[in-house]
Design a protein around this motif. Sequence first.
Motif, PDB file in Angstrom:
ATOM      1  N   ARG A 165       0.826  -1.210   0.000  1.00 54.76           N
ATOM      2  CA  ARG A 165       0.000   0.000   0.000  1.00 54.76           C
ATOM      3  C   ARG A 165       0.855   1.252   0.000  1.00 54.76           C
ATOM      4  NH1 ARG A 165      -4.075  -2.443   4.555  1.00 54.76           N
ATOM      5  NH2 ARG A 165      -5.332  -3.729   3.151  1.00 54.76           N
ATOM      6  N   ARG A 166       1.987   1.215   0.709  1.00 55.54           N
ATOM      7  CA  ARG A 166       2.856   2.384   0.742  1.00 55.54           C
ATOM      8  C   ARG A 166       3.472   2.651  -0.630  1.00 55.54           C
ATOM      9  NH1 ARG A 166       0.584   1.543   4.692  1.00 55.54           N
ATOM     10  NH2 ARG A 166      -0.832   2.851   3.505  1.00 55.54           N
ATOM     11  N   PRO A 215      -3.414  14.653   4.443  1.00 51.94           N
ATOM     12  CA  PRO A 215      -2.277  15.428   4.928  1.00 51.94           C
ATOM     13  C   PRO A 215      -1.415  14.607   5.870  1.00 51.94           C
ATOM     14  CG  PRO A 215      -4.280  16.743   5.017  1.00 51.94           C
ATOM     15  CD  PRO A 215      -4.699  15.344   4.681  1.00 51.94           C
ATOM     16  N   SER A 216      -0.136  14.834   5.832  1.00 58.04           N
ATOM     17  CA  SER A 216       0.801  14.087   6.663  1.00 58.04           C
ATOM     18  C   SER A 216       0.454  14.231   8.136  1.00 58.04           C
ATOM     19  CB  SER A 216       2.230  14.591   6.417  1.00 58.04           C
ATOM     20  OG  SER A 216       2.599  14.418   5.064  1.00 58.04           O
ATOM     21  N   GLY A 217       0.542  13.121   8.850  1.00 60.70           N
ATOM     22  CA  GLY A 217       0.303  13.142  10.287  1.00 60.70           C
ATOM     23  C   GLY A 217      -1.148  13.182  10.696  1.00 60.70           C
ATOM     24  N   LEU A 218      -2.080  13.033   9.740  1.00 61.61           N
ATOM     25  CA  LEU A 218      -3.496  13.196  10.073  1.00 61.61           C
ATOM     26  C   LEU A 218      -3.955  12.169  11.105  1.00 61.61           C
ATOM     27  CD1 LEU A 218      -5.863  15.058   9.121  1.00 61.61           C
ATOM     28  CD2 LEU A 218      -6.651  13.119   7.766  1.00 61.61           C
ATOM     29  N   MET A 233      10.139   0.079  22.526  1.00 57.69           N
ATOM     30  CA  MET A 233      10.513  -0.616  23.747  1.00 57.69           C
ATOM     31  C   MET A 233      10.225  -2.116  23.696  1.00 57.69           C
ATOM     32  SD  MET A 233       9.215   2.216  26.513  1.00 57.69           S
ATOM     33  CE  MET A 233      10.070   1.539  27.920  1.00 57.69           C
ATOM     34  N   THR A 234       9.290  -2.535  22.858  1.00 61.77           N
ATOM     35  CA  THR A 234       8.957  -3.960  22.788  1.00 61.77           C
ATOM     36  C   THR A 234       9.652  -4.637  21.620  1.00 61.77           C
ATOM     37  OG1 THR A 234       6.923  -3.369  21.603  1.00 61.77           O
ATOM     38  CG2 THR A 234       6.764  -3.746  23.980  1.00 61.77           C
ATOM     39  N   SER A 235       9.288  -4.288  20.407  1.00 61.38           N
ATOM     40  CA  SER A 235       9.829  -4.978  19.239  1.00 61.38           C
ATOM     41  C   SER A 235      11.050  -4.298  18.643  1.00 61.38           C
ATOM     42  CB  SER A 235       8.745  -5.085  18.151  1.00 61.38           C
ATOM     43  OG  SER A 235       8.379  -3.789  17.694  1.00 61.38           O
ATOM     44  N   GLY A 236      11.323  -3.066  19.059  1.00 62.04           N
ATOM     45  CA  GLY A 236      12.428  -2.339  18.447  1.00 62.04           C
ATOM     46  C   GLY A 236      12.150  -2.039  16.982  1.00 62.04           C
ATOM     47  N   GLU A 237      10.882  -1.784  16.676  1.00 62.34           N
ATOM     48  CA  GLU A 237      10.477  -1.589  15.289  1.00 62.34           C
ATOM     49  C   GLU A 237       9.404  -0.508  15.229  1.00 62.34           C
ATOM     50  OE1 GLU A 237       9.418  -4.545  11.587  1.00 62.34           O
ATOM     51  OE2 GLU A 237       8.497  -4.970  13.522  1.00 62.34           O
ATOM     52  N   ILE A 238       9.566   0.443  14.299  1.00 59.80           N
ATOM     53  CA  ILE A 238       8.562   1.482  14.105  1.00 59.80           C
ATOM     54  C   ILE A 238       8.392   1.730  12.613  1.00 59.80           C
ATOM     55  CG2 ILE A 238       9.056   2.612  16.307  1.00 59.80           C
ATOM     56  CD1 ILE A 238      10.522   4.785  14.732  1.00 59.80           C
ATOM     57  N   GLU A 239       7.288   2.374  12.263  1.00 62.78           N
ATOM     58  CA  GLU A 239       7.037   2.683  10.872  1.00 62.78           C
ATOM     59  C   GLU A 239       6.421   4.062  10.734  1.00 62.78           C
ATOM     60  OE1 GLU A 239       4.129   0.764  13.057  1.00 62.78           O
ATOM     61  OE2 GLU A 239       5.563  -0.499  11.973  1.00 62.78           O
ATOM     62  N   CYS A 240       6.564   4.620   9.557  1.00 61.73           N
ATOM     63  CA  CYS A 240       5.933   5.903   9.234  1.00 61.73           C
ATOM     64  C   CYS A 240       5.458   5.827   7.796  1.00 61.73           C
ATOM     65  CB  CYS A 240       6.910   7.060   9.405  1.00 61.73           C
ATOM     66  SG  CYS A 240       6.180   8.690   9.081  1.00 61.73           S
ATOM     67  N   SER A 241       4.212   6.203   7.573  1.00 55.33           N
ATOM     68  CA  SER A 241       3.597   6.087   6.254  1.00 55.33           C
ATOM     69  C   SER A 241       4.100   7.181   5.322  1.00 55.33           C
ATOM     70  CB  SER A 241       2.076   6.135   6.401  1.00 55.33           C
ATOM     71  OG  SER A 241       1.450   5.881   5.178  1.00 55.33           O
ATOM     72  N   VAL A 294      17.331  -0.310  16.134  1.00 51.56           N
ATOM     73  CA  VAL A 294      15.905  -0.133  15.879  1.00 51.56           C
ATOM     74  C   VAL A 294      15.647  -0.293  14.385  1.00 51.56           C
ATOM     75  CG1 VAL A 294      13.959   1.472  15.993  1.00 51.56           C
ATOM     76  CG2 VAL A 294      15.612   1.377  17.870  1.00 51.56           C
ATOM     77  N   GLN A 295      14.618  -1.049  14.057  1.00 55.65           N
ATOM     78  CA  GLN A 295      14.235  -1.258  12.666  1.00 55.65           C
ATOM     79  C   GLN A 295      13.212  -0.192  12.259  1.00 55.65           C
ATOM     80  OE1 GLN A 295      13.454  -5.496  11.624  1.00 55.65           O
ATOM     81  NE2 GLN A 295      13.792  -5.852  13.821  1.00 55.65           N
ATOM     82  N   GLU A 296      13.593   0.637  11.337  1.00 50.64           N
ATOM     83  CA  GLU A 296      12.723   1.719  10.873  1.00 50.64           C
ATOM     84  C   GLU A 296      12.146   1.386   9.496  1.00 50.64           C
ATOM     85  OE1 GLU A 296      14.486   5.748  13.022  1.00 50.64           O
ATOM     86  OE2 GLU A 296      14.757   5.462  10.858  1.00 50.64           O
ATOM     87  N   TRP A 297      10.813   1.346   9.419  1.00 47.30           N
ATOM     88  CA  TRP A 297      10.121   1.207   8.148  1.00 47.30           C
ATOM     89  C   TRP A 297       9.576   2.587   7.788  1.00 47.30           C
ATOM     90  CZ3 TRP A 297      10.028  -3.366   5.428  1.00 47.30           C
ATOM     91  CH2 TRP A 297      10.382  -4.524   6.113  1.00 47.30           C
ATOM     92  N   PHE A 298      10.428   3.427   7.225  1.00 52.24           N
ATOM     93  CA  PHE A 298      10.034   4.785   6.881  1.00 52.24           C
ATOM     94  C   PHE A 298      10.016   4.924   5.358  1.00 52.24           C
ATOM     95  CE2 PHE A 298      10.300   5.644  11.205  1.00 52.24           C
ATOM     96  CZ  PHE A 298       9.973   6.955  11.499  1.00 52.24           C
ATOM     97  N   VAL A 299       8.924   5.460   4.851  1.00 54.42           N
ATOM     98  CA  VAL A 299       8.777   5.624   3.408  1.00 54.42           C
ATOM     99  C   VAL A 299       9.568   6.841   2.957  1.00 54.42           C
ATOM    100  CG1 VAL A 299       7.145   5.923   1.517  1.00 54.42           C
ATOM    101  CG2 VAL A 299       6.482   4.606   3.540  1.00 54.42           C
ATOM    102  N   HIS A 300      10.442   6.653   1.977  1.00 53.67           N
ATOM    103  CA  HIS A 300      11.137   7.774   1.361  1.00 53.67           C
ATOM    104  C   HIS A 300      11.535   7.378  -0.052  1.00 53.67           C
ATOM    105  CE1 HIS A 300      15.070   5.785   1.985  1.00 53.67           C
ATOM    106  NE2 HIS A 300      14.654   5.521   3.205  1.00 53.67           N
ATOM    107  N   SER A 301      11.855   8.344  -0.857  1.00 55.15           N
ATOM    108  CA  SER A 301      12.149   8.110  -2.259  1.00 55.15           C
ATOM    109  C   SER A 301      13.317   7.142  -2.420  1.00 55.15           C
ATOM    110  CB  SER A 301      12.491   9.438  -2.945  1.00 55.15           C
ATOM    111  OG  SER A 301      12.882   9.228  -4.283  1.00 55.15           O
ATOM    112  N   GLY A 302      13.139   6.169  -3.300  1.00 56.14           N
ATOM    113  CA  GLY A 302      14.201   5.209  -3.565  1.00 56.14           C
ATOM    114  C   GLY A 302      14.236   4.032  -2.627  1.00 56.14           C
ATOM    115  N   ASN A 303      13.349   4.008  -1.647  1.00 54.84           N
ATOM    116  CA  ASN A 303      13.331   2.907  -0.683  1.00 54.84           C
ATOM    117  C   ASN A 303      12.267   1.893  -1.113  1.00 54.84           C
ATOM    118  OD1 ASN A 303      13.445   1.193   1.495  1.00 54.84           O
ATOM    119  ND2 ASN A 303      12.742   2.687   3.001  1.00 54.84           N
TER     120      ASN A 303
END
Length: 708
Positions: A104-105, A134-137, A405-413, A456-465
């Motif tokens: 979806r991302r 809008p971002s952060g909605l 603190m639990t999984s060491g994993e975060i995401e940002c759409s 920390v595992q970051e699932w952050f959407v950015h160009s080229g990723n």
Amino acid sequence: MGVRGLQGFVGSACPHTRTAVNFKELAELHRSQHPGCAPTVVVDAMCCLRYWYTPESWVCGGQWREYFAALRDFVTAFTTVGIKLVFFFDGMVEQGKRAVWVRRRLKNNQEIARIFHYIKSHGEQPGRNMFFLPSGLAIFTRFALKTLGQETLCSLQEADYEVASYGLQHNCLGILGEDTDYLIYDTCPYFSISELCLDSLDTVMLCREKLCESLELSLADLPLLACLLGNDTVPEGLFESFRFQCLSSYTSARKNSDKRGNVILAVADHISKVLRLHQGEKKLEEMLPLGQNKALFYKGVASYLLPGQTSPWIFQKPKGITTLGKQIVSVSTDPEFKPESLVCTHPESKEETPVCTHPETEQEDPMNMEPEMKQQVTMVSDTEILKVARAQHVQAESYLVYGVMTSGEIECSNTLEDALDQALPSQAFVYRPMRQRVYSLLLGAGGGGASGGPVVQEWFVHSGNPLRHPDLVRPLPMNVPGGHTLPGGPARFYRSGPVPPRKITWAAYGLTGCWPGWCVSRHSSACARKEPLQSTDMMLEHVDPRAVQLGSLLVRGLSMLVLVNSACGFPWSSSDFMPWNVFDGKLFHEKYLQSERGYTAEVLVEQDRSRLTRFHDLKSIVCKACVREDRRIVSRQHWRPHHSGRWERQGSGSHRTNSGHSRSGRRQHWRDQGPGSRQREPDRWRRHSPSSGHPDEKEKQQPISLSP
């Protein structure tokens, strides 16, 4: 979301499953049938964001005060007729659904590319047919609803399960959302948010009982149907050949159904006329081509079973009963069936919910594990800290902290970012140093070289990723002169001295090494304290793609301040970080355009002395922070006076290009970065953060350029 093709099928082939209803009338009926029990509607908030965002302007970063007013109107419409609302938000992405999240991302990236292409071609905001949230909605909607006094909860798994479970356990009036999974769950009635008329409280109820009548199925068959058709747990392609076989042998195709509709009818017919013949005699895997996907399929069926429910399609094994909270799921005798990811959580329940890791055993909830056990499954071993963090997460009071603190994993759409403008960095990079310091607060900075310490595992959407793997990010050590511990938080907290909250809101961009800090404060000084309607009728001369991205970058920064406040034990009032108090997208855009045309600071703040003083104060704070961070501010190109507070660029006979390609060679490193490190901290981050592999290493930062 939901079951593939079911939404269209219900609308075209089964219109009788859709019934017009009125919430006020339903509430009166509910009160008569359940005296003393307030009629409650449980709301899947993530499904409602598009419905709630009604302001005309969306591409500039959001009309937040208008949005807040729209939310207030929504709440008032229900509470006026005595209906209680309970809002659920997605709190985490389940591992089994990460592939769906990624798909979806990536699709959203394509939509965003079309939006920026339209802006560059037309110089205006696209129509509502290209609307993008809008971002952060979603993040700020949680806090807006809590500000409005509403019960707002954040899930510990996919929200639809907790919504359906809450609706069943609390005898709710119904579920309000837009997800066909609510037709599959055997829970309270399901109402469509897209069909809701707020003035009259009329909407459409989608009846699962009538759907069953149309398909000649029972309610207990619906989870099986959903998994055979494909959903967020079972990929659609898994049973493509099976569905084709069902369609080939199906003789009662309906003329008013499209191909997809006839596939649904054919699969339902196979369940009712073929699978039921051997139900209870043969295992499901003997009747279906499950192959190596048995565990996944059984997990998909079991994921629809709410507390106290069982499935006739899953065989009971006398010694193999898995407990999911108050739910008993009879599991297959197949030893490969291991529903590791089935974690049932019920915020209102007084009982802690076990984590199911194997059908042969019952596991205690992580909250009840001994510390030594906790270290095996979480990043933080202190159970008391985890209990606090979990409670704050469930009550939607914090942001991202519990996942770290639990999984060491975060995401940002997705964020409205122009993949073709190489001059601007993605918010994923800009705010990474801030996040790294938060990781240090929560997890410790570690030591012993690049391979030591937490990751920390970051699932952050950015160009080229391509989002095939997470970026592996290490904490940065906190080194704040004169810092002292803040009481009441979940870990170690530091503060660099008293700074008024409103100044923190804007100055933190510079304090965390964010290069747009001065630019942001330059425009923001005139954005504060504007009444909601003052920018509503404002007509923008044109829409600038760079300003669009800067507006989104700024709002994402506000969400990062919420993260900092959450990690530090809430030393500041969250209202100071809420965009409806400090930001207006259209006004920000207008001030950006004026700045591009050379307006002086006095004109930008509308000759308001207090705002001008605030602007210079903020500029001073950010400039000092940049000096501390070894960042050099590069001035804009020289301007020459023109007239009445306006300035012109020397040697400039035309506006800059929208794409920014002329600058790509100079700042290519911000964008041409790839998806990030998979095994170690990537070398390329050396340009963007004060440390690379070793957390104590410092190096000079790239100079800050504020010229467009």
